[in-house]
Design a protein around this motif. Sequence first.
Motif, mmCIF file in Angstrom:
data_model
loop_
_atom_site.group_PDB
_atom_site.id
_atom_site.type_symbol
_atom_site.label_atom_id
_atom_site.label_comp_id
_atom_site.label_asym_id
_atom_site.label_seq_id
_atom_site.Cartn_x
_atom_site.Cartn_y
_atom_site.Cartn_z
ATOM 1 N N PRO A 18 1.758 8.204 3.555
ATOM 2 C CA PRO A 18 0.300 8.256 3.379
ATOM 3 C C PRO A 18 -0.188 9.539 2.717
ATOM 4 O O PRO A 18 -1.317 9.611 2.243
ATOM 5 N N ARG A 41 -6.568 -2.287 0.143
ATOM 6 C CA ARG A 41 -5.120 -2.216 0.379
ATOM 7 C C ARG A 41 -4.565 -0.823 0.072
ATOM 8 O O ARG A 41 -3.411 -0.664 -0.284
ATOM 9 N N GLY A 42 -5.431 0.173 0.203
ATOM 10 C CA GLY A 42 -4.961 1.560 0.208
ATOM 11 C C GLY A 42 -4.891 2.271 -1.126
ATOM 12 O O GLY A 42 -4.373 3.383 -1.205
ATOM 13 N N GLU A 60 2.342 2.857 3.119
ATOM 14 C CA GLU A 60 1.948 3.470 4.395
ATOM 15 C C GLU A 60 3.026 4.386 4.969
ATOM 16 O O GLU A 60 2.770 5.182 5.860
ATOM 17 N N CYS A 74 -8.950 -1.931 7.657
ATOM 18 C CA CYS A 74 -8.080 -2.241 6.514
ATOM 19 C C CYS A 74 -7.506 -0.943 5.958
ATOM 20 O O CYS A 74 -7.685 0.117 6.545
ATOM 21 N N GLY A 75 -6.848 -1.021 4.823
ATOM 22 C CA GLY A 75 -6.194 0.165 4.262
ATOM 23 C C GLY A 75 -7.111 1.097 3.491
ATOM 24 O O GLY A 75 -6.665 2.119 2.966
ATOM 25 N N GLN A 91 2.141 -2.784 0.433
ATOM 26 C CA GLN A 91 1.334 -1.898 1.289
ATOM 27 C C GLN A 91 2.122 -1.239 2.430
ATOM 28 O O GLN A 91 1.978 -0.036 2.666
ATOM 29 N N ARG A 98 -9.977 7.035 6.970
ATOM 30 C CA ARG A 98 -9.640 5.669 6.575
ATOM 31 C C ARG A 98 -10.357 4.656 7.452
ATOM 32 O O ARG A 98 -10.798 4.963 8.552
#
Length: 398
Positions: free
Chosen positions: A261, A282-283, A258, A13-14, A254, A9
């Motif tokens: 994950p 944002r993931g 998290e 950021c995500g 978000q 990652r």
Amino acid sequence: MFEFKEEKRSKFCGARVGIIKTEYGEFETPLYVFAGTDAEIRTLDKKSLKEVKALVANTYHLGVRTNKIKEMEKSGGLHKYMNFKGLIMTDSGGFQVFSYGFSREHGIGKIGFFPGKSKVKTVKEENLAQITEKGVFFKDESGKKKFLGPEESIKIQEKLGADIILAFDECTSPFHEYEYTKKSLERTNRWAKKCLKIKKSGQALYGIIQGGFFKDLREESARFINSLDFQGIAVGGPLGKDRSDMIQVLDWIQPFLEEKPELPRHMLGIGKPEDLFCGIERGMDTFDCVIPTREARHGSVYTKNRRIDLTRGSMKFKKGERIEKKCLCQTCLDFSVLELREMIKSENPRKTEVAKLLTVHNIFWFQNLMDKIRKSILEGKFKEFKKEFLKEYIRKII
Ligand SMILES: [Zn+2]
């Protein structure tokens, strides 16, 4: 069999890269999932379909509206029926609760779930979806009533046999007030629990975060989905009125994403190039959207500088120029833009042929963009790549 592994990652950021493993292979994320509503990508032949990494078929269309499901069951599910070894998702039918229901009644379009002024239709139509605690009664084209609830949706999705299936939900309208959205969310949550209880297969079932453009509802939904034993998480619409609202919704949820994950995350119905960057940042791992294939059928192609509408005659191209310089898709290797434009101007059946050629280009282009994003995350250069891409990319129709 279904596994997801996060590989790396971004430090800033995500954004992350991962691998989804199914019995058919390994699929690198971020990944674009193309629209295969009726168990096909419209206009594509078998050879071109092989180049597609992932598609999403639709439970309502296959299992309720038409009776294609019987043929599919006989063949042993979607992969075998389509002879497709890519990743397959099925949408639960929850989106049709919106498209047959409040989308018509409120007179709003579907793309991106953003109402935006231009999408508001002046003529409002009859709401064809009646929602009850048990599920939804749909009125089809012939006026016949059809029913789909959490139990029916999961059973159909098990027969279709996609790798990823979705919980049955109600996708609310952006024009719904807080009170309605809250009630709908509580029902969607009850349906989510039911879906998990009913599912017997080894398919990955994703829970869906709903809650409209309301912070506390989005948070409540994310908390609830996290508390259950889903194998993945999807984010559903509506996502506000424009891109900045969508970013806001993603920022609200978000922190909850998290907390888990290890689960893959999917964004429903979002897939314009500039939106992909916002989601990935944002993931989000996977995205589905109709635009690459639908716009190709209408004569529009994507390039790193802009989207080009080839049906308009005003653009000048040089002899031998490709849709995009250096593009290695089969269409660009075989045809110049001028040749494609000539085909568009000519009568059928060349039009069907050109729709296929443009679809091939758009699918290649979006898959290539995802590969580049993935590479940039692996090299620790996502932010730089995003900046560089968006600087060149002006999404305007010519
Ligand atoms: Zn191309």
